[in-house]
Write a protein that holds these residues in place. Structure first.
Motif, PDB file in Angstrom:
ATOM      1  N   GLY A 100      40.021  30.663  34.993  1.00 61.79           N
ATOM      2  CA  GLY A 100      41.385  30.890  35.456  1.00 61.79           C
ATOM      3  C   GLY A 100      42.422  30.648  34.373  1.00 61.79           C
ATOM      4  N   GLU A 101      41.986  30.094  33.238  1.00 61.68           N
ATOM      5  CA  GLU A 101      42.892  29.842  32.112  1.00 61.68           C
ATOM      6  C   GLU A 101      42.969  31.029  31.144  1.00 61.68           C
ATOM      7  N   LEU A 102      42.143  32.036  31.372  1.00 62.52           N
ATOM      8  CA  LEU A 102      42.158  33.222  30.509  1.00 62.52           C
ATOM      9  C   LEU A 102      43.280  34.154  30.968  1.00 62.52           C
ATOM     10  N   THR A 103      44.496  33.742  30.770  1.00 62.18           N
ATOM     11  CA  THR A 103      45.650  34.420  31.350  1.00 62.18           C
ATOM     12  C   THR A 103      45.875  35.842  30.827  1.00 62.18           C
ATOM     13  N   ALA A 104      45.287  36.196  29.717  1.00 60.95           N
ATOM     14  CA  ALA A 104      45.441  37.557  29.189  1.00 60.95           C
ATOM     15  C   ALA A 104      44.391  38.514  29.755  1.00 60.95           C
ATOM     16  N   LEU A 105      43.458  38.003  30.537  1.00 61.30           N
ATOM     17  CA  LEU A 105      42.331  38.804  31.028  1.00 61.30           C
ATOM     18  C   LEU A 105      42.799  39.942  31.929  1.00 61.30           C
ATOM     19  N   THR A 106      42.300  41.152  31.644  1.00 67.15           N
ATOM     20  CA  THR A 106      42.578  42.314  32.487  1.00 67.15           C
ATOM     21  C   THR A 106      41.311  42.841  33.157  1.00 67.15           C
ATOM     22  N   HIS A 107      40.147  42.592  32.559  1.00 66.92           N
ATOM     23  CA  HIS A 107      38.863  43.061  33.088  1.00 66.92           C
ATOM     24  C   HIS A 107      37.882  41.894  33.127  1.00 66.92           C
ATOM     25  N   LEU A 108      37.300  41.663  34.284  1.00 71.12           N
ATOM     26  CA  LEU A 108      36.281  40.618  34.448  1.00 71.12           C
ATOM     27  C   LEU A 108      35.141  41.224  35.250  1.00 71.12           C
ATOM     28  N   ASP A 109      33.974  41.343  34.624  1.00 72.01           N
ATOM     29  CA  ASP A 109      32.831  41.959  35.302  1.00 72.01           C
ATOM     30  C   ASP A 109      31.603  41.071  35.142  1.00 72.01           C
ATOM     31  N   PHE A 110      31.208  40.442  36.239  1.00 70.93           N
ATOM     32  CA  PHE A 110      29.999  39.612  36.296  1.00 70.93           C
ATOM     33  C   PHE A 110      28.990  40.230  37.252  1.00 70.93           C
ATOM     34  N   SER A 111      29.118  41.494  37.581  1.00 69.03           N
ATOM     35  CA  SER A 111      28.249  42.130  38.567  1.00 69.03           C
ATOM     36  C   SER A 111      26.793  42.176  38.092  1.00 69.03           C
ATOM     37  N   GLY A 112      25.887  42.217  39.070  1.00 63.71           N
ATOM     38  CA  GLY A 112      24.470  42.384  38.760  1.00 63.71           C
ATOM     39  C   GLY A 112      23.821  41.193  38.095  1.00 63.71           C
ATOM     40  N   ASN A 113      24.208  39.994  38.464  1.00 65.75           N
ATOM     41  CA  ASN A 113      23.582  38.778  37.960  1.00 65.75           C
ATOM     42  C   ASN A 113      22.987  38.013  39.137  1.00 65.75           C
ATOM     43  N   GLN A 114      22.776  36.737  38.963  1.00 65.54           N
ATOM     44  CA  GLN A 114      22.245  35.893  40.026  1.00 65.54           C
ATOM     45  C   GLN A 114      23.162  34.687  40.227  1.00 65.54           C
ATOM     46  N   LEU A 115      24.448  34.929  40.141  1.00 63.02           N
ATOM     47  CA  LEU A 115      25.432  33.858  40.274  1.00 63.02           C
ATOM     48  C   LEU A 115      25.510  33.406  41.725  1.00 63.02           C
TER      49      LEU A 115
END
Length: 184
Positions: free
Chosen positions: A109-124
């Motif tokens: 949540g501290e990555l304030t410049a982030l525009t794309h976050l993709d963690f799909s297809g894992n085992q989270l």
């Protein structure tokens, strides 16, 4: 084995039988043919073992000032380190289609410049951190095909730039937060 691979193996074997003098002159001591034909066999060598994210070049290669971390489909394992939240200039974080386990660190949540976050297809697993609601520039949030339980945090409704939210194929339950309906 695909047709192209079979053809390369066949070609390597034919060359080894038809051109024995060429093999001996390029391969070193008599009877050693492997170095000459190594390029033909490279596609058949076993793939490298999975690597923990912290040890993989896609993670360690991100330096100060880099804006993208692309670890898409790199066969990385382990957990997502909370220290990733300190790489503040990141605008794009791609960790999809790996073997990552553990929870999503709230420090992201501290990555304030982030525009794309993709963690799909894992085992989270574990809940979606409400801290992701602080990423007000986030346009793409893809967490589908994991094992995320619980409810969708209402804080995701505070993402005014969000145009793509992928949460399917998880263990999510409960109502959709009304705040998500206010996104445009």
């Amino acid at each position: 084995m695909g047709g192209g691979q079979a053809l390369r193996v066949l070609l390597a074997l034919v060359l080894a039988l038809v051109l024995p003098s060429a093999v001996r002159s390029h391969a070193g001591p008599p009877g050693t043919v492997f170095p000459l034909f190594l390029p033909c066999f490279v596609p058949f060598l076993p793939a490298a073992a999975a690597t923990k994210l912290e040890d993989h070049a896609c993670y360690t290669g991100v330096g100060e000032g880099d804006t993208e971390m692309d670890c898409w489909d790199k066969d990385v394992t382990g957990t997502i380190p909370g220290a990733l939240g300190t790489k503040t200039p990141l605008t794009r974080l791609y960790l999809q289609r790996n073997k990552l386990t553990g929870t999503i660190p709230p420090a992201l949540g501290e990555l304030t410049a982030l525009t794309h976050l993709d963690f799909s297809g894992n085992q989270l697993h574990g809940p979606i951190p409400p801290a992701l609601g602080a990423l007000t520039g986030l346009r793409f949030l893809r967490l589908y095909k994991n094992q995320l339980p619980g409810s969708v945090p209402p804080s995701l409704g505070r993402l005014p730039a969000l145009i793509d939210l992928g949460l399917s194929n998880n263990g999510l339950s409960g109502p959709i937060p009304p705040s998500l309906g206010k996104l445009t």
